[in-house]
Design a protein around this motif. Structure first.
Motif, mmCIF file in Angstrom:
data_model
loop_
_atom_site.group_PDB
_atom_site.id
_atom_site.type_symbol
_atom_site.label_atom_id
_atom_site.label_comp_id
_atom_site.label_asym_id
_atom_site.label_seq_id
_atom_site.Cartn_x
_atom_site.Cartn_y
_atom_site.Cartn_z
ATOM 1 N N LEU A 1 -58.595 76.347 -43.073
ATOM 2 C CA LEU A 1 -59.702 77.116 -43.642
ATOM 3 C C LEU A 1 -59.261 78.278 -44.520
ATOM 4 C CD1 LEU A 1 -62.126 77.270 -40.569
ATOM 5 C CD2 LEU A 1 -62.243 75.743 -42.547
ATOM 6 N N GLU A 2 -58.236 79.017 -44.098
ATOM 7 C CA GLU A 2 -57.904 80.254 -44.788
ATOM 8 C C GLU A 2 -57.438 80.012 -46.227
ATOM 9 O OE1 GLU A 2 -57.072 84.156 -42.582
ATOM 10 O OE2 GLU A 2 -55.169 83.133 -42.758
ATOM 11 N N GLY A 3 -56.791 78.900 -46.476
ATOM 12 C CA GLY A 3 -56.351 78.589 -47.831
ATOM 13 C C GLY A 3 -57.486 78.192 -48.754
ATOM 14 N N LEU A 4 -58.680 77.988 -48.192
ATOM 15 C CA LEU A 4 -59.836 77.581 -49.000
ATOM 16 C C LEU A 4 -60.694 78.764 -49.422
ATOM 17 C CD1 LEU A 4 -60.955 74.464 -46.900
ATOM 18 C CD2 LEU A 4 -59.595 74.491 -49.005
ATOM 19 N N GLU A 5 -60.256 79.978 -49.089
ATOM 20 C CA GLU A 5 -61.022 81.197 -49.413
ATOM 21 C C GLU A 5 -62.374 81.243 -48.715
ATOM 22 O OE1 GLU A 5 -59.624 83.715 -50.954
ATOM 23 O OE2 GLU A 5 -57.819 82.498 -51.189
ATOM 24 N N PHE B 1 -58.276 83.095 -29.878
ATOM 25 C CA PHE B 1 -57.274 82.105 -30.284
ATOM 26 C C PHE B 1 -57.173 82.031 -31.801
ATOM 27 C CE2 PHE B 1 -56.635 77.642 -31.600
ATOM 28 C CZ PHE B 1 -55.351 77.415 -31.116
ATOM 29 N N VAL B 2 -58.335 81.989 -32.470
ATOM 30 C CA VAL B 2 -58.370 81.892 -33.935
ATOM 31 C C VAL B 2 -57.757 83.131 -34.572
ATOM 32 C CG1 VAL B 2 -59.896 81.783 -35.937
ATOM 33 C CG2 VAL B 2 -60.357 80.340 -33.950
ATOM 34 N N ALA B 3 -58.042 84.313 -34.008
ATOM 35 C CA ALA B 3 -57.536 85.565 -34.579
ATOM 36 C C ALA B 3 -56.014 85.591 -34.623
ATOM 37 C CB ALA B 3 -58.054 86.757 -33.771
ATOM 38 N N GLY B 4 -55.381 84.885 -33.702
ATOM 39 C CA GLY B 4 -53.925 84.838 -33.693
ATOM 40 C C GLY B 4 -53.347 83.861 -34.702
ATOM 41 N N ARG B 5 -54.194 82.996 -35.270
ATOM 42 C CA ARG B 5 -53.720 81.987 -36.226
ATOM 43 C C ARG B 5 -54.094 82.340 -37.663
ATOM 44 N NH1 ARG B 5 -51.992 77.476 -33.395
ATOM 45 N NH2 ARG B 5 -51.824 76.309 -35.342
ATOM 46 N N THR C 1 -55.191 85.247 -40.490
ATOM 47 C CA THR C 1 -54.930 86.676 -40.674
ATOM 48 C C THR C 1 -55.932 87.388 -41.570
ATOM 49 O OG1 THR C 1 -53.469 86.225 -42.560
ATOM 50 C CG2 THR C 1 -52.466 86.310 -40.359
ATOM 51 N N LYS C 2 -56.760 86.643 -42.317
ATOM 52 C CA LYS C 2 -57.676 87.272 -43.271
ATOM 53 C C LYS C 2 -59.146 87.058 -42.954
ATOM 54 C CE LYS C 2 -56.083 85.096 -46.834
ATOM 55 N NZ LYS C 2 -55.914 84.638 -48.229
#
Length: 309
Positions: free
Chosen positions: A29-33, A58-62, A64-65
Motif C-alpha cells: 500500500l505505501e508505495g501506491l501513495e 502490527f501495521v504501524a511497525g511495517r 512508516t508514512k
C-alpha cells in the motif's frame, strides 16, 4: 480543502485468509501513495474480522508514512481507561499517525451484549468515555466521577504523540450521531450515504457545533465508499452488489462508486461538492482481486484527485 484518500480493510471475505496474504497486501500500500489505512471493528462475528487496535499496531511497525484509523471503533464496548492507554501508546509509537473514528455499534451488532453492556446505556457511556479519555491524554492526576466511569488521581503515560491526543472522529448518520459530532467530535466519518445526505449532515453538524460554541474543522468531514472497477457501473453491481449491506430506503448505486475509472472519479467528485474531503475507499469482491482494485484506485483516482503533501 485538502483531499485525502485512504483504504479500508474491513470484514475479510474469506475465513480461510492467511496471515501472509494480509501482510502482503499491507506491504504493497505505501508505495501506491495511499493516504491512510482504516479497519473496521466487530468483536464477535462468524466472519473474519481482525481486532483493530492489535492489527493497527502490527501495521504501524511495517508502514512508516500512512495514517492509521478505525472505522469505526465500538467505543461503549471498551473501558475508556484501558482504551485511552492503548490508543496513546499506538499514537506515540506511530509518531502521531493515529486517527480513530468511534461509534456506538450497529443495531445488528452483538458486541455490546458480549461485553455485558446494556444497549440503552451506549450513548451515555460513549459521551463519558470521550470526556474521560481526553482528560487522561492531556492531564495528570485525573479525577473523574461519572455515571458509568470513575477514576481518582490517575495518570497515563506515555502521552499521545499528538498534543491532547488523537482527534476523535464520530461515525454514524443518525441525528444523534450528527449532534454528538457537533458537540464532541473532531470530525465526521460516515458510510452508506448519498452525496445529498452528506451535504445535509455537514449542515446539521455545523449547526449543532455552533450551539455548543465550537466548530468542526472544514476539512474534517469524511465518507467511506465501497468501490469496484469494471466495464460499467451495471456490470460492477452485478458482480459485487450482493456484498454490500443494503439500505431499504436508498439504492446501492447512491452510496457506492462502481464502474469505470471515470465513473468512480465522478462519484467521488459529487461527495467533494457536497463538502467531504476525506475518503475511505473499501474494495469489494473476492480478496484475490483486492490488490488489483487498489492499484487501479491509486493510479486512476488517488493520483489525479488527492492533494499532494
Amino acid at each position: 480543502m485538502t483531499i485525502r484518500i485512504g483504504i479500508q480493510l474491513g470484514q475479510w471475505p474469506s475465513a480461510d485468509l492467511s496471515a501472509g496474504a494480509v501482510t502482503e497486501l499491507i506491504d504493497s500500500l505505501e508505495g501506491l501513495e495511499v493516504d491512510s489505512l482504516w479497519v473496521s471493528d466487530r468483536m464477535v462475528s462468524s466472519a473474519l474480522t481482525l481486532e483493530p487496535i492489535t492489527f493497527l499496531s502490527f501495521v504501524a511497525g511495517r508502514l512508516t508514512k500512512m495514517k492509521l484509523g478505525t472505522s469505526a471503533l465500538v467505543l461503549p464496548a471498551r473501558h475508556p481507561v484501558l482504551l485511552a492507554k492503548e490508543l496513546a501508546t499506538l499514537d506515540f509509537l506511530s509518531r502521531g499517525r493515529l486517527f480513530p473514528a468511534i461509534g456506538l455499534g450497529g443495531d445488528e451488532s452483538r458486541d455490546l451484549q458480549a461485553a455485558g453492556i446494556d444497549r440503552k446505556e451506549r450513548a451515555g457511556r460513549t459521551d463519558e468515555a470521550i470526556a474521560l479519555m481526553r482528560k487522561l491524554w492531556s492531564e495528570s492526576q485525573v479525577t473523574f466521577a461519572g455515571k458509568y466511569y470513575s477514576v481518582e488521581e490517575v495518570t497515563l503515560m506515555p502521552r499521545p504523540w499528538q498534543k491532547n491526543g488523537p482527534p476523535l472522529w464520530i461515525g454514524g448518520r443518525s441525528e444523534a450521531a450528527l449532534r454528538r459530532t457537533g458537540r464532541l467530535g473532531d470530525g465526521w466519518l460516515v458510510s452508506s450515504v448519498s452525496p445529498q445526505e452528506v451535504e445535509a449532515g455537514i449542515g446539521s453538524i455545523r449547526r449543532y457545533a455552533a450551539e455548543a460554541s465550537r466548530a468542526v474543522p472544514e476539512d474534517h468531514f469524511g465518507v467511506l465508499i465501497p468501490f469496484y472497477f469494471a466495464d460499467s457501473a451495471e456490470s460492477a453491481l452485478d458482480l459485487v452488489g450482493r456484498t454490500i449491506r443494503p439500505r431499504p430506503d436508498l439504492p446501492i448505486d447512491q452510496f457506492t462508486a462502481f464502474g469505470t475509472p471515470g465513473q468512480v472519479r465522478a462519484k467521488v467528485q459529487t461527495y467533494i461538492r457536497a463538502g467531504a474531503s476525506k475518503f475511505v475507499m473499501r474494495p469489494c469482491g473476492p480478496f484475490r482481486g483486492w490488490r488489483e482494485q487498489i492499484e487501479i484506485l491509486a493510479r486512476e483516482v488517488i493520483a489525479p484527485m488527492q492533494t499532494p503533501q
